[in-house]
Write a protein that holds these residues in place. Structure first.
Motif, PDB file in Angstrom:
ATOM      1  N   PHE A  17     -21.841  -7.026   0.340  1.00  0.00           N
ATOM      2  CA  PHE A  17     -21.780  -8.091   1.332  1.00  0.00           C
ATOM      3  C   PHE A  17     -20.319  -8.413   1.567  1.00  0.00           C
ATOM      4  O   PHE A  17     -19.432  -7.956   0.838  1.00  0.00           O
ATOM      5  N   GLY A  18     -20.029  -9.202   2.591  1.00  0.00           N
ATOM      6  CA  GLY A  18     -18.630  -9.552   2.819  1.00  0.00           C
ATOM      7  C   GLY A  18     -18.439 -10.420   4.028  1.00  0.00           C
ATOM      8  O   GLY A  18     -19.384 -10.818   4.713  1.00  0.00           O
ATOM      9  N   GLY A  19     -17.159 -10.715   4.283  1.00  0.00           N
ATOM     10  CA  GLY A  19     -16.783 -11.554   5.407  1.00  0.00           C
ATOM     11  C   GLY A  19     -15.496 -11.071   6.042  1.00  0.00           C
ATOM     12  O   GLY A  19     -14.653 -10.446   5.384  1.00  0.00           O
ATOM     13  N   SER A  20     -15.361 -11.354   7.326  1.00  0.00           N
ATOM     14  CA  SER A  20     -14.147 -11.015   8.062  1.00  0.00           C
ATOM     15  C   SER A  20     -13.195 -12.212   8.021  1.00  0.00           C
ATOM     16  O   SER A  20     -13.594 -13.345   8.299  1.00  0.00           O
ATOM     17  N   THR A  21     -11.952 -11.950   7.690  1.00  0.00           N
ATOM     18  CA  THR A  21     -10.964 -13.013   7.536  1.00  0.00           C
ATOM     19  C   THR A  21     -10.743 -13.742   8.849  1.00  0.00           C
ATOM     20  O   THR A  21     -10.942 -13.188   9.938  1.00  0.00           O
ATOM     21  N   GLY A  22     -10.320 -15.025   8.762  1.00  0.00           N
ATOM     22  CA  GLY A  22     -10.201 -15.848   9.949  1.00  0.00           C
ATOM     23  C   GLY A  22      -8.830 -16.449  10.159  1.00  0.00           C
ATOM     24  O   GLY A  22      -7.951 -16.369   9.291  1.00  0.00           O
ATOM     25  N   ASP A  23      -8.676 -17.069  11.311  1.00  0.00           N
ATOM     26  CA  ASP A  23      -7.456 -17.785  11.684  1.00  0.00           C
ATOM     27  C   ASP A  23      -7.864 -19.083  12.369  1.00  0.00           C
ATOM     28  O   ASP A  23      -7.490 -19.337  13.511  1.00  0.00           O
ATOM     29  N   GLY A  24      -8.680 -19.881  11.653  1.00  0.00           N
ATOM     30  CA  GLY A  24      -9.182 -21.099  12.261  1.00  0.00           C
ATOM     31  C   GLY A  24      -9.906 -20.764  13.552  1.00  0.00           C
ATOM     32  O   GLY A  24     -10.733 -19.852  13.599  1.00  0.00           O
ATOM     33  N   ARG A  25      -9.548 -21.482  14.616  1.00  0.00           N
ATOM     34  CA  ARG A  25     -10.132 -21.190  15.932  1.00  0.00           C
ATOM     35  C   ARG A  25      -9.072 -20.685  16.907  1.00  0.00           C
ATOM     36  O   ARG A  25      -9.261 -20.718  18.121  1.00  0.00           O
ATOM     37  N   ALA A  26      -7.962 -20.213  16.334  1.00  0.00           N
ATOM     38  CA  ALA A  26      -6.870 -19.708  17.168  1.00  0.00           C
ATOM     39  C   ALA A  26      -7.050 -18.241  17.525  1.00  0.00           C
ATOM     40  O   ALA A  26      -6.570 -17.777  18.563  1.00  0.00           O
ATOM     41  N   PHE A  27      -7.691 -17.454  16.649  1.00  0.00           N
ATOM     42  CA  PHE A  27      -7.904 -16.023  16.857  1.00  0.00           C
ATOM     43  C   PHE A  27      -6.582 -15.307  17.127  1.00  0.00           C
ATOM     44  O   PHE A  27      -6.497 -14.409  17.976  1.00  0.00           O
ATOM     45  N   GLY A  28      -5.566 -15.708  16.371  1.00  0.00           N
ATOM     46  CA  GLY A  28      -4.250 -15.106  16.571  1.00  0.00           C
ATOM     47  C   GLY A  28      -3.913 -14.051  15.543  1.00  0.00           C
ATOM     48  O   GLY A  28      -3.743 -12.875  15.869  1.00  0.00           O
ATOM     49  N   ARG A  29      -3.857 -14.435  14.261  1.00  0.00           N
ATOM     50  CA  ARG A  29      -3.495 -13.493  13.201  1.00  0.00           C
ATOM     51  C   ARG A  29      -4.174 -13.922  11.906  1.00  0.00           C
ATOM     52  O   ARG A  29      -4.073 -15.082  11.502  1.00  0.00           O
ATOM     53  N   THR A  30      -4.877 -13.013  11.272  1.00  0.00           N
ATOM     54  CA  THR A  30      -5.485 -13.315   9.984  1.00  0.00           C
ATOM     55  C   THR A  30      -4.621 -12.734   8.874  1.00  0.00           C
ATOM     56  O   THR A  30      -3.807 -11.839   9.106  1.00  0.00           O
ATOM     57  N   ARG A  31      -4.797 -13.242   7.646  1.00  0.00           N
ATOM     58  CA  ARG A  31      -3.941 -12.843   6.534  1.00  0.00           C
ATOM     59  C   ARG A  31      -4.785 -12.401   5.348  1.00  0.00           C
ATOM     60  O   ARG A  31      -5.887 -12.906   5.126  1.00  0.00           O
ATOM     61  N   MET A  32      -4.210 -11.502   4.558  1.00  0.00           N
ATOM     62  CA  MET A  32      -4.848 -11.043   3.333  1.00  0.00           C
ATOM     63  C   MET A  32      -3.767 -10.644   2.357  1.00  0.00           C
ATOM     64  O   MET A  32      -2.680 -10.197   2.760  1.00  0.00           O
ATOM     65  N   ALA A  33      -4.031 -10.813   1.053  1.00  0.00           N
ATOM     66  CA  ALA A  33      -3.047 -10.438   0.041  1.00  0.00           C
ATOM     67  C   ALA A  33      -3.760  -9.964  -1.208  1.00  0.00           C
ATOM     68  O   ALA A  33      -4.845 -10.451  -1.559  1.00  0.00           O
ATOM     69  N   VAL A  34      -3.137  -9.026  -1.896  1.00  0.00           N
ATOM     70  CA  VAL A  34      -3.639  -8.503  -3.166  1.00  0.00           C
ATOM     71  C   VAL A  34      -2.513  -8.570  -4.178  1.00  0.00           C
ATOM     72  O   VAL A  34      -1.436  -7.983  -3.973  1.00  0.00           O
ATOM     73  N   ASN A  35      -2.736  -9.328  -5.234  1.00  0.00           N
ATOM     74  CA  ASN A  35      -1.746  -9.453  -6.310  1.00  0.00           C
ATOM     75  C   ASN A  35      -0.361  -9.821  -5.779  1.00  0.00           C
ATOM     76  O   ASN A  35       0.661  -9.306  -6.232  1.00  0.00           O
ATOM     77  N   GLY A  36      -0.341 -10.710  -4.800  1.00  0.00           N
ATOM     78  CA  GLY A  36       0.909 -11.215  -4.245  1.00  0.00           C
ATOM     79  C   GLY A  36       1.456 -10.435  -3.080  1.00  0.00           C
ATOM     80  O   GLY A  36       2.367 -10.915  -2.395  1.00  0.00           O
ATOM     81  N   ASP A  37       0.939  -9.236  -2.820  1.00  0.00           N
ATOM     82  CA  ASP A  37       1.407  -8.410  -1.706  1.00  0.00           C
ATOM     83  C   ASP A  37       0.587  -8.727  -0.452  1.00  0.00           C
ATOM     84  O   ASP A  37      -0.633  -8.543  -0.440  1.00  0.00           O
ATOM     85  N   VAL A  38       1.255  -9.198   0.595  1.00  0.00           N
ATOM     86  CA  VAL A  38       0.569  -9.564   1.831  1.00  0.00           C
ATOM     87  C   VAL A  38       0.352  -8.312   2.683  1.00  0.00           C
ATOM     88  O   VAL A  38       1.270  -7.503   2.872  1.00  0.00           O
ATOM     89  N   LEU A  39      -0.877  -8.157   3.195  1.00  0.00           N
ATOM     90  CA  LEU A  39      -1.263  -6.984   3.964  1.00  0.00           C
ATOM     91  C   LEU A  39      -1.666  -7.397   5.369  1.00  0.00           C
ATOM     92  O   LEU A  39      -2.245  -8.468   5.573  1.00  0.00           O
ATOM     93  N   ASP A  40      -1.393  -6.553   6.346  1.00  0.00           N
ATOM     94  CA  ASP A  40      -1.829  -6.773   7.728  1.00  0.00           C
ATOM     95  C   ASP A  40      -2.758  -5.639   8.133  1.00  0.00           C
ATOM     96  O   ASP A  40      -2.507  -4.471   7.820  1.00  0.00           O
ATOM     97  N   GLY A  41      -3.821  -5.982   8.856  1.00  0.00           N
ATOM     98  CA  GLY A  41      -4.753  -4.962   9.328  1.00  0.00           C
ATOM     99  C   GLY A  41      -5.404  -4.213   8.193  1.00  0.00           C
ATOM    100  O   GLY A  41      -5.589  -2.993   8.273  1.00  0.00           O
ATOM    101  N   ALA A  42      -5.796  -4.921   7.145  1.00  0.00           N
ATOM    102  CA  ALA A  42      -6.266  -4.293   5.917  1.00  0.00           C
ATOM    103  C   ALA A  42      -7.644  -4.806   5.515  1.00  0.00           C
ATOM    104  O   ALA A  42      -8.195  -5.740   6.114  1.00  0.00           O
ATOM    105  N   ALA A  43      -8.183  -4.190   4.469  1.00  0.00           N
ATOM    106  CA  ALA A  43      -9.432  -4.630   3.859  1.00  0.00           C
ATOM    107  C   ALA A  43      -9.321  -4.461   2.357  1.00  0.00           C
ATOM    108  O   ALA A  43      -8.591  -3.585   1.867  1.00  0.00           O
TER     109      ALA A  43
END
Length: 363
Positions: A140-166
């Motif tokens: 199961f899972g979820g798609s990351t969000g940006d409030g209601r702006a739909f501009g840019r979502t964020r994700m990080a693993v062990n302190g490293d910030v990733l763009d366009g990732a899963a």
């Protein structure tokens, strides 16, 4: 992070999840979490709203820790969703799943939790590629969000910030776990056909051979010049796949009058307008069903932003929050949800965790 470290003091964590409001300094939160919890994986993502101890929350950081006494985890990171190789990714999933099962033989229950960039438009392709490699493991899972702006979502693993990732977390546990998906929508006999679309961008240009936005508005009885997120939440559409229906939620109208969807869309697809049940009553019934034999000690949930918007519009936010709190649901509001090989919308997916059989203590 200092407050969280004190809260988890004395508990050896296998993994820490952070669901972070887009109003927070995400990079700093991710960096400080990795420093405060150096002995475990930290996975953070931005949200379209949070779910905390009191139900729906805003401008919060929700932390969920998996104690090493009951959980073991492995991460499968997909750093570039635009260019992943499906076959190679499936091979990585198989190896990671086998490694986790071998390392955590005392933990017989397995499941996977996916966090995917909610603006990548690659959720469908990713879960379809992973599904054959999951074996008997539920995802199961979820798609990351940006409030209601739909501009840019964020994700990080062990302190490293990733763009366009899963990031897919494979979990082994001695708790019993039940992965679930629910929605409160019933298809009606009102249907429309997608007659022109761009599947790559999830854009519908024509419905019933007419301009998409205007025809959708006509079918659902709305003013075509006043179509917005609230209108889409109030008039969802679904498609039938096999014996089940799945929501194909609309994100926005383009200046050209096209409709951009949150999930896969294609020409020839038949869309049925759906009717909503009372959301709070439906949620209470579905979550109570998870407690038929034993009540879950916790539920980790991914709840679509459109459900939150619908609850607000129907003045049900407090009632829904009370249900979420009573059933110990924590998690976040998403731009879409995953269940098995399918990416969907306007639903809640999650996992109910039950106390281990031995001792019955809450994990």
């Amino acid at each position: 992070m200092a407050a969280l470290a004190r809260r988890f003091a004395g508990t050896d964590l296998s993994q820490l999840f952070l669901f972070v409001s887009p109003r927070a300094d995400f990079d700093r939160v991710a960096r400080d979490a990795a420093r405060a919890f150096p002995g475990c994986h930290t996975v953070a993502c931005s949200t379209a709203g949070e779910i905390g101890p009191d139900g729906y929350a805003e401008d919060a950081i929700i932390a969920v820790g998996l104690p090493a006494a009951h959980f073991a985890t492995e991460l499968l990171v997909v750093p570039d969703l635009a260019a992943f190789d499906g076959a190679a990714l499936a091979d990585r999933m198989v190896r990671t799943r086998i490694d986790l099962a071998a390392r955590a033989q005392a933990f017989p229950t397995l499941f996977a939790f996916a966090l995917i960039d909610g603006l990548s438009r690659r959720e469908d392709a990713l879960v379809a590629a992973l599904a054959p490699a999951l074996g008997h493991m539920s995802l199961f899972g979820g798609s990351t969000g940006d409030g209601r702006a739909f501009g840019r979502t964020r994700m990080a693993v062990n302190g490293d910030v990733l763009d366009g990732a899963a990031v897919v977390t494979l979990v082994a546990t001695d708790c019993r776990a039940q992965v679930f998906s629910l929605d409160h929508l019933t298809p009606t006999e009102t249907r429309m056909v997608v007659t022109a679309a761009d599947p790559e961008t999830r854009t519908v240009k024509e419905i019933n051979a007419a301009p998409a936005a205007r025809e959708y508005a006509r079918v659902v009885g709305r003013d075509p010049d006043q179509l917005d997120t609230f209108a889409f939440a109030a008039h969802p559409v679904v498609v039938r796949l096999g014996d089940a229906h799945h929501v194909r939620a609309i994100q926005r109208v383009t200046p050209e009058g096209d409709l951009v969807f949150f999930s896969a869309i294609d020409e020839g697809m038949v869309l049925s307008v759906a009717r909503s049940e009372d959301m709070a009553e439906h949620l209470e019934r579905e979550l109570s069903a998870l407690s038929v034999h034993t009540a879950p000690s916790d539920i980790l949930g991914c709840d679509c932003i459109l459900r939150r918007i619908e609850a607000e519009e129907g003045q049900q936010s407090r009632a829904v929050s009370d249900v979420l709190a009573r059933h110990r649901v924590v998690g976040f509001s998403t731009y879409g949800e995953q269940i098995g090989p399918i990416h969907i919308n306007h639903t809640m997916t999650g996992v109910a965790l039950y106390p281990p059989a031995a001792g019955g203590r809450r994990p």
